[in-house]
Design a protein around this motif. Structure first.
Motif, mmCIF file in Angstrom:
data_model
loop_
_atom_site.group_PDB
_atom_site.id
_atom_site.type_symbol
_atom_site.label_atom_id
_atom_site.label_comp_id
_atom_site.label_asym_id
_atom_site.label_seq_id
_atom_site.Cartn_x
_atom_site.Cartn_y
_atom_site.Cartn_z
ATOM 1 N N MET A 233 42.909 -1.180 -40.243
ATOM 2 C CA MET A 233 41.814 -0.223 -40.031
ATOM 3 C C MET A 233 42.334 1.200 -39.925
ATOM 4 O O MET A 233 41.729 2.126 -40.471
ATOM 5 C CB MET A 233 41.002 -0.587 -38.785
ATOM 6 N N ILE A 234 43.446 1.400 -39.249
ATOM 7 C CA ILE A 234 44.021 2.738 -39.097
ATOM 8 C C ILE A 234 44.436 3.295 -40.460
ATOM 9 O O ILE A 234 44.107 4.436 -40.809
ATOM 10 C CB ILE A 234 45.198 2.728 -38.103
ATOM 11 N N GLU A 235 45.150 2.490 -41.256
ATOM 12 C CA GLU A 235 45.591 2.946 -42.580
ATOM 13 C C GLU A 235 44.396 3.225 -43.498
ATOM 14 O O GLU A 235 44.357 4.242 -44.187
ATOM 15 C CB GLU A 235 46.508 1.906 -43.223
ATOM 16 N N GLU A 236 43.445 2.307 -43.511
ATOM 17 C CA GLU A 236 42.282 2.480 -44.378
ATOM 18 C C GLU A 236 41.429 3.657 -43.920
ATOM 19 O O GLU A 236 40.914 4.412 -44.741
ATOM 20 C CB GLU A 236 41.462 1.189 -44.407
ATOM 21 N N GLY A 237 41.305 3.839 -42.609
ATOM 22 C CA GLY A 237 40.549 4.975 -42.081
ATOM 23 C C GLY A 237 41.172 6.296 -42.489
ATOM 24 O O GLY A 237 40.469 7.244 -42.854
ATOM 25 N N ALA A 238 42.492 6.377 -42.422
ATOM 26 C CA ALA A 238 43.187 7.607 -42.827
ATOM 27 C C ALA A 238 42.938 7.895 -44.308
ATOM 28 O O ALA A 238 42.722 9.049 -44.699
ATOM 29 C CB ALA A 238 44.684 7.484 -42.544
ATOM 30 N N ALA A 239 42.947 6.852 -45.139
ATOM 31 C CA ALA A 239 42.693 7.042 -46.573
ATOM 32 C C ALA A 239 41.250 7.485 -46.821
ATOM 33 O O ALA A 239 41.005 8.347 -47.671
ATOM 34 C CB ALA A 239 42.991 5.753 -47.332
ATOM 35 N N LEU A 240 40.304 6.920 -46.081
ATOM 36 C CA LEU A 240 38.907 7.339 -46.226
ATOM 37 C C LEU A 240 38.748 8.809 -45.868
ATOM 38 O O LEU A 240 38.131 9.579 -46.600
ATOM 39 C CB LEU A 240 37.993 6.489 -45.334
ATOM 40 N N ILE A 241 39.324 9.207 -44.736
ATOM 41 C CA ILE A 241 39.214 10.596 -44.278
ATOM 42 C C ILE A 241 39.868 11.541 -45.280
ATOM 43 O O ILE A 241 39.323 12.598 -45.600
ATOM 44 C CB ILE A 241 39.815 10.745 -42.865
ATOM 45 N N ALA A 242 41.021 11.148 -45.808
ATOM 46 C CA ALA A 242 41.729 11.994 -46.774
ATOM 47 C C ALA A 242 40.926 12.178 -48.067
ATOM 48 O O ALA A 242 41.073 13.191 -48.746
ATOM 49 C CB ALA A 242 43.097 11.396 -47.094
ATOM 50 N N ALA A 243 40.081 11.223 -48.396
ATOM 51 C CA ALA A 243 39.301 11.296 -49.638
ATOM 52 C C ALA A 243 38.042 12.146 -49.513
ATOM 53 O O ALA A 243 37.395 12.436 -50.519
ATOM 54 C CB ALA A 243 38.915 9.880 -50.081
ATOM 55 N N LEU A 244 37.705 12.557 -48.304
ATOM 56 C CA LEU A 244 36.471 13.319 -48.096
ATOM 57 C C LEU A 244 36.596 14.744 -48.623
ATOM 58 O O LEU A 244 37.620 15.391 -48.436
ATOM 59 C CB LEU A 244 36.124 13.375 -46.608
ATOM 60 N N PRO A 245 35.534 15.232 -49.243
ATOM 61 C CA PRO A 245 35.530 16.648 -49.627
ATOM 62 C C PRO A 245 35.570 17.517 -48.367
ATOM 63 O O PRO A 245 35.058 17.127 -47.312
ATOM 64 C CB PRO A 245 34.189 16.828 -50.349
ATOM 65 N N GLU A 246 36.163 18.682 -48.507
ATOM 66 C CA GLU A 246 36.222 19.606 -47.383
ATOM 67 C C GLU A 246 34.815 19.960 -46.917
ATOM 68 O O GLU A 246 33.915 20.155 -47.730
ATOM 69 C CB GLU A 246 36.958 20.879 -47.794
ATOM 70 N N ALA A 247 34.617 19.995 -45.647
ATOM 71 C CA ALA A 247 33.340 20.366 -45.016
ATOM 72 C C ALA A 247 32.195 19.411 -45.354
ATOM 73 O O ALA A 247 31.036 19.787 -45.263
ATOM 74 C CB ALA A 247 32.963 21.807 -45.360
ATOM 75 N N ALA A 248 32.523 18.187 -45.740
ATOM 76 C CA ALA A 248 31.474 17.224 -46.045
ATOM 77 C C ALA A 248 30.758 16.787 -44.775
ATOM 78 O O ALA A 248 31.368 16.648 -43.714
ATOM 79 C CB ALA A 248 32.063 15.991 -46.739
ATOM 80 N N THR A 249 29.470 16.575 -44.897
ATOM 81 C CA THR A 249 28.726 15.885 -43.852
ATOM 82 C C THR A 249 28.941 14.408 -44.112
ATOM 83 O O THR A 249 28.797 13.934 -45.244
ATOM 84 C CB THR A 249 27.230 16.241 -43.913
ATOM 85 N N VAL A 250 29.315 13.668 -43.070
ATOM 86 C CA VAL A 250 29.725 12.279 -43.242
ATOM 87 C C VAL A 250 28.795 11.350 -42.468
ATOM 88 O O VAL A 250 28.541 11.547 -41.278
ATOM 89 C CB VAL A 250 31.180 12.078 -42.757
ATOM 90 N N ILE A 251 28.303 10.353 -43.187
ATOM 91 C CA ILE A 251 27.514 9.287 -42.590
ATOM 92 C C ILE A 251 28.307 8.004 -42.806
ATOM 93 O O ILE A 251 28.604 7.638 -43.953
ATOM 94 C CB ILE A 251 26.114 9.182 -43.233
ATOM 95 N N ALA A 252 28.692 7.366 -41.718
ATOM 96 C CA ALA A 252 29.491 6.149 -41.810
ATOM 97 C C ALA A 252 28.613 4.931 -41.580
ATOM 98 O O ALA A 252 27.741 4.934 -40.707
ATOM 99 C CB ALA A 252 30.621 6.189 -40.778
ATOM 100 N N LEU A 253 28.859 3.910 -42.382
ATOM 101 C CA LEU A 253 28.155 2.650 -42.204
ATOM 102 C C LEU A 253 28.949 1.793 -41.235
ATOM 103 O O LEU A 253 30.111 1.476 -41.495
ATOM 104 C CB LEU A 253 27.973 1.941 -43.540
ATOM 105 N N ASP A 254 28.317 1.460 -40.124
ATOM 106 C CA ASP A 254 28.990 0.744 -39.058
ATOM 107 C C ASP A 254 27.955 -0.081 -38.307
ATOM 108 O O ASP A 254 26.874 0.436 -38.009
ATOM 109 C CB ASP A 254 29.652 1.757 -38.113
ATOM 110 N N PRO A 255 28.250 -1.340 -38.004
ATOM 111 C CA PRO A 255 27.254 -2.165 -37.320
ATOM 112 C C PRO A 255 26.845 -1.619 -35.949
ATOM 113 O O PRO A 255 25.797 -1.973 -35.428
ATOM 114 C CB PRO A 255 27.917 -3.535 -37.190
#
Length: 157
Positions: free
Chosen positions: A53-75
Motif C-alpha cells: 500500500m505504501i509503494e502503490e500510494g506513493a506511485a499514485l501520488i506521483a502520477a497526480l497533476p500538480e494542484a489537482a483536486t483529488v477524490i479517492a475511492l475508499d470504502p
C-alpha cells in the motif's frame, strides 16, 4: 483523470472501461469537461500488504497533476449518489478547477498518504469489489455524470 494501481488486461473489463472513457470524453466536451485520461501505476511486489500500500500510494501520488483536486475511492469514504458525483464535478468545474483526479488503490486498498492527499473520499458502498471492476464503475459514473449534467435520458433519476 482516473489514476489506478495495476493494468487492466485485454478483455471485457478493459473494453468496457475504454467505452465509458470514450463516451465521457465525447459528451463532456459540450459541458466544458475534458478527459478522462487513464493513468495506470504498477502493482507493488512487496510481500507485506502494508508495504504494498505504501509503494502503490506513493506511485499514485506521483502520477497526480500538480494542484489537482483529488477524490479517492475508499470504502471508508462517504457514499455518494450519481447525482452528487455529477454535482461535485460541476461545482469543481465552475470554481475553475483545472485538474480532477480519482484515485483507485490496489487489491490492498489505499495508503494513509494517498487518503491524506485526497480532498475527499467517496465509496461505492460497503461491499468489496475487485479494484479492476472499480475502475470500470468509476468510468461509468463519470459518463453518467456527463449525462446527468446534460439532461440526457441515459440517467433515470
Amino acid at each position: 483523470m482516473i489514476v489506478a494501481v495495476g493494468r487492466l488486461k485485454a478483455g471485457p473489463e478493459r473494453e468496457l472501461c475504454a467505452r465509458y472513457v470514450d463516451r465521457t470524453g465525447k459528451s463532456g466536451r459540450a459541458l466544458g469537461l475534458s478527459g478522462p485520461d487513464m493513468h495506470e501505476t504498477p502493482e507493488s511486489a512487496a510481500r507485506r500488504p502494508e508495504d504494498r500500500m505504501i509503494e502503490e500510494g506513493a506511485a499514485l501520488i506521483a502520477a497526480l497533476p500538480e494542484a489537482a483536486t483529488v477524490i479517492a475511492l475508499d470504502p471508508r469514504g462517504r457514499e455518494a449518489t450519481s447525482e452528487e458525483i455529477a454535482a461535485d464535478i460541476a461545482a469543481l468545474r465552475d470554481r475553475g478547477v483545472r485538474a480532477l483526479a480519482f484515485l483507485i488503490g490496489g487489491a490492498d486498498g489505499l495508503s494513509d498518504a494517498a487518503r491524506a492527499r485526497a480532498d475527499r473520499l467517496i465509496a461505492f458502498g460497503r461491499a468489496t469489489f475487485p479494484h479492476q471492476l472499480v475502475r470500470v464503475m468509476m468510468a461509468e459514473q463519470l459518463y453518467r455524470a456527463t449525462t446527468i449534467l446534460s439532461g440526457h435520458p441515459y440517467h433515470k433519476a
